[in-house]
Design an enzyme around this catalytic site. Structure first.
Site, mmCIF file in Angstrom:
data_model
loop_
_atom_site.group_PDB
_atom_site.id
_atom_site.type_symbol
_atom_site.label_atom_id
_atom_site.label_comp_id
_atom_site.label_asym_id
_atom_site.label_seq_id
_atom_site.Cartn_x
_atom_site.Cartn_y
_atom_site.Cartn_z
ATOM 1 N N CYS A 33 38.221 64.128 14.594
ATOM 2 C CA CYS A 33 38.626 64.577 15.926
ATOM 3 C C CYS A 33 39.312 65.943 15.867
ATOM 4 O O CYS A 33 38.680 66.930 15.537
ATOM 5 C CB CYS A 33 39.491 63.498 16.589
ATOM 6 S SG CYS A 33 39.656 63.710 18.365
ATOM 7 N N HIS B 76 35.372 59.128 16.245
ATOM 8 C CA HIS B 76 36.350 58.371 15.455
ATOM 9 C C HIS B 76 35.648 57.283 14.654
ATOM 10 O O HIS B 76 35.378 56.219 15.195
ATOM 11 C CB HIS B 76 37.385 57.729 16.378
ATOM 12 C CG HIS B 76 38.294 58.713 17.030
ATOM 13 N ND1 HIS B 76 39.514 59.062 16.499
ATOM 14 C CD2 HIS B 76 38.143 59.474 18.141
ATOM 15 C CE1 HIS B 76 40.089 59.973 17.257
ATOM 16 N NE2 HIS B 76 39.274 60.242 18.279
ATOM 17 N N GLU C 103 36.883 55.349 12.603
ATOM 18 C CA GLU C 103 37.771 54.175 12.489
ATOM 19 C C GLU C 103 37.752 53.312 13.750
ATOM 20 O O GLU C 103 38.335 52.236 13.783
ATOM 21 C CB GLU C 103 39.197 54.626 12.145
ATOM 22 C CG GLU C 103 40.031 55.182 13.304
ATOM 23 C CD GLU C 103 39.698 56.624 13.697
ATOM 24 O OE1 GLU C 103 38.677 57.158 13.229
ATOM 25 O OE2 GLU C 103 40.474 57.195 14.487
#
Lengths: 260, 216
Positions: B79, B191, B193
């Site tokens: 990001c 992202h 994650e």
């Protein structure tokens, strides 16, 4: 192209899921984290935890649930219920949650939306609205009123005005729950969803009334919602998220396929 | 050990937990001296570009990131951790970035993002799941299914001057660079994650790259 989202909601009371999620009989159906994992595997795009415990111990337990979820589930999730201050936002986000939902406190003190947006960014501020159709409004000019404290107390606040104001104050998303439709399984209040979605530029999540894949399709097309929330997945039966996604994708709605 | 840089820009817990999930050994660090012994560096972050640059410099981490990438050691940006690698950003700016990747960070703007003819227009921030396309395969993108989707939250996107930097693209009114890569460096706008199995696959690939390079 951005996919429309299917979001599952878990009502949590003192760390346990309420409402009957009977079909998950081979998991601990009462543990929110186990259920969150299951929804993730089934293809949910996002999760919402709604803490319905009305006590301080409840808050700590909810934070613990969020924290365990962040260790096990790697999709975005929102925590709402009893959020009052920027400190509450911070505590929730610290667990690894992505967004925070606020309902009653935002009506009572709208500045909390701005404070949270300035501190953590609008993307994590979800304005959650519980609204009910005004009975004596003329049919060609429908109106909806905001309620607080779990839909128990009317506020006199007009839903459309509040949605627009909420966006300008810093909300990044609106979770729009129809009290009238909630639990009916007869479909979302599409007129409500469309009215709010057309009035704001932030995403609207339709909530309340889902009973079939068609209802979700309607909310995402006719209703112009960016996402549809399903509160009682158990009512649908096994493999429901995949069914909903297939139904919508076949009709041209951009959807994240299960497992992608 | 995989060092995750904490410079006060957002929560790192999800990144840490996701790396642990795929077998990595992450540790959150707040100063360059803590990076000794690290085999890989992760630069995450959400928030405003200018503030992030200030904090990175205050923490003395800007030089660390530059030399790390110059030495082609394993690096993962996420990001804002992608955007900061660029020459400059137009967010409240122009503001100078780390200048590792020549190019600018620009806002989604134009008629497509404005309401017109009853169409509400594309939303900014670009938030949610979007399809990605691998245009230049990298070890981190290995094994992704065709049509894979990842989770994005951003209002600005990176525009490298040389297209060779672009490894992954996505589309939000404009086809934009969703990840850049070179050697052992990979940095994404999305992202990983928070991108479910697809994201975990990429993180597992990164952990594998780190281990192979360390001869384990």
């Amino acid at each position: 192209m951005l996919a429309k989202r299917i979001i599952t909601c878990l009502d949590v009371d003192r760390g346990r899921v309420v409402k009957g999620y009977k079909f998950f009989d081979h998991v601990d159906a009462g543990d929110p984290v186990e259920l969150a994992k299951r929804y993730n595997e089934e293809g949910a795009d996002e999760l919402v935890f709604l803490d319905i415990t009305a006590s301080h111990e409840g808050r700590d337990i909810m934070l613990e649930v969020a924290s365990r979820t962040a260790e096990e589930v790697f999709i975005p999730f929102t925590v709402g219920g009893g959020i009052r201050t920027v400190d509450d936002f911070r505590a929730v986000l610290k667990t690894g949650a992505d967004k925070v939902g606020v309902t009653s406190a935002a009506i009572k003190r709208p500045e909390v939306l701005t404070e949270a947006a300035e501190r953590f960014g609008s993307q994590c501020v979800v304005l959650s609205m519980d609204v009910k159709r005004v009975a004596d409004a003329p049919p060609d000019k429908p109106r909806w009123e905001c309620y607080i404290h779990g839909g128990r107390i009317p506020t006199g606040v007009d839903a459309l005005e509040w949605a627009v104001k909420g966006e300008s104050l810093g909300a990044g998303e609106i979770l729009l729950n129809s009290i009238d439709a909630d639990g009916t399984r007869e479909g979302y209040d599409l007129e409500l969803v469309r009215t709010i979605a057309d009035a704001v530029r932030i995403p609207v999540i339709a909530s309340g009334g889902a009973g079939s894949p068609e209802h979700i399709y309607q909310a995402l097309t006719e209703g112009r919602a960016e996402a549809a929330l399903i509160a009682s997945v158990a009512h649908f039966g096994d493999g429901v998220i995949a069914d909903i996604k297939r139904y919508c994708a076949e009709r041209g709605v951009p959807i994240r396929p299960v497992g992608m | 050990m995989i060092a995750i840089i904490d410079y006060g820009m957002g929560n790192l817990r999800s990144v840490e937990k996701a790396l642990e999930r795929v077998g990595g050994r992450p540790r959150i660090i707040t100063g360059p001296e803590e990076a000794s012994g690290a085999e890989a560096l992760v630069l995450p972050g959400v928030g405003a570009f200018g503030q992030a640059m200030d904090r990175l410099q205050e923490a003395g981490m800007d030089a660390l990131v530059k030399s790390w990438i110059a030495e082609d050691r394993p690096f993962l940006g996420i990001c804002l951790g992608l955007q900061l690698l660029f020459s400059e950003s137009e967010e409240f700016g122009p503001v100078k970035g780390l200048g590792i990747v020549p190019g600018r960070v620009v806002r989604f703007s134009g008629p497509a993002y404005e309401p017109h003819d009853g169409d509400p227009g594309l939303k900014v921030p670009h938030m949610g799941w979007n399809q990605i396309k691998v245009v230049r395969p990298h070890p981190v993108t290995e094994g992704l299914p065709e049509g894979a989707m990842t989770y994005f939250v951003h209002s600005f996107y990176v525009a490298p001057e040389e297209s060779e930097w672009t490894a992954v693209t996505s589309d939000h009114g404009v086809e934009f660079t969703a990840a850049v890569a070179r050697g052992n460096m990979f940095a994404s706008q999305f992202h990983p994650e928070k991108s479910g199995e697809v994201g975990l696959t990429m993180l597992a690939n990164f952990v594998k790259l780190v281990e192979e390079r360390s001869g384990r």
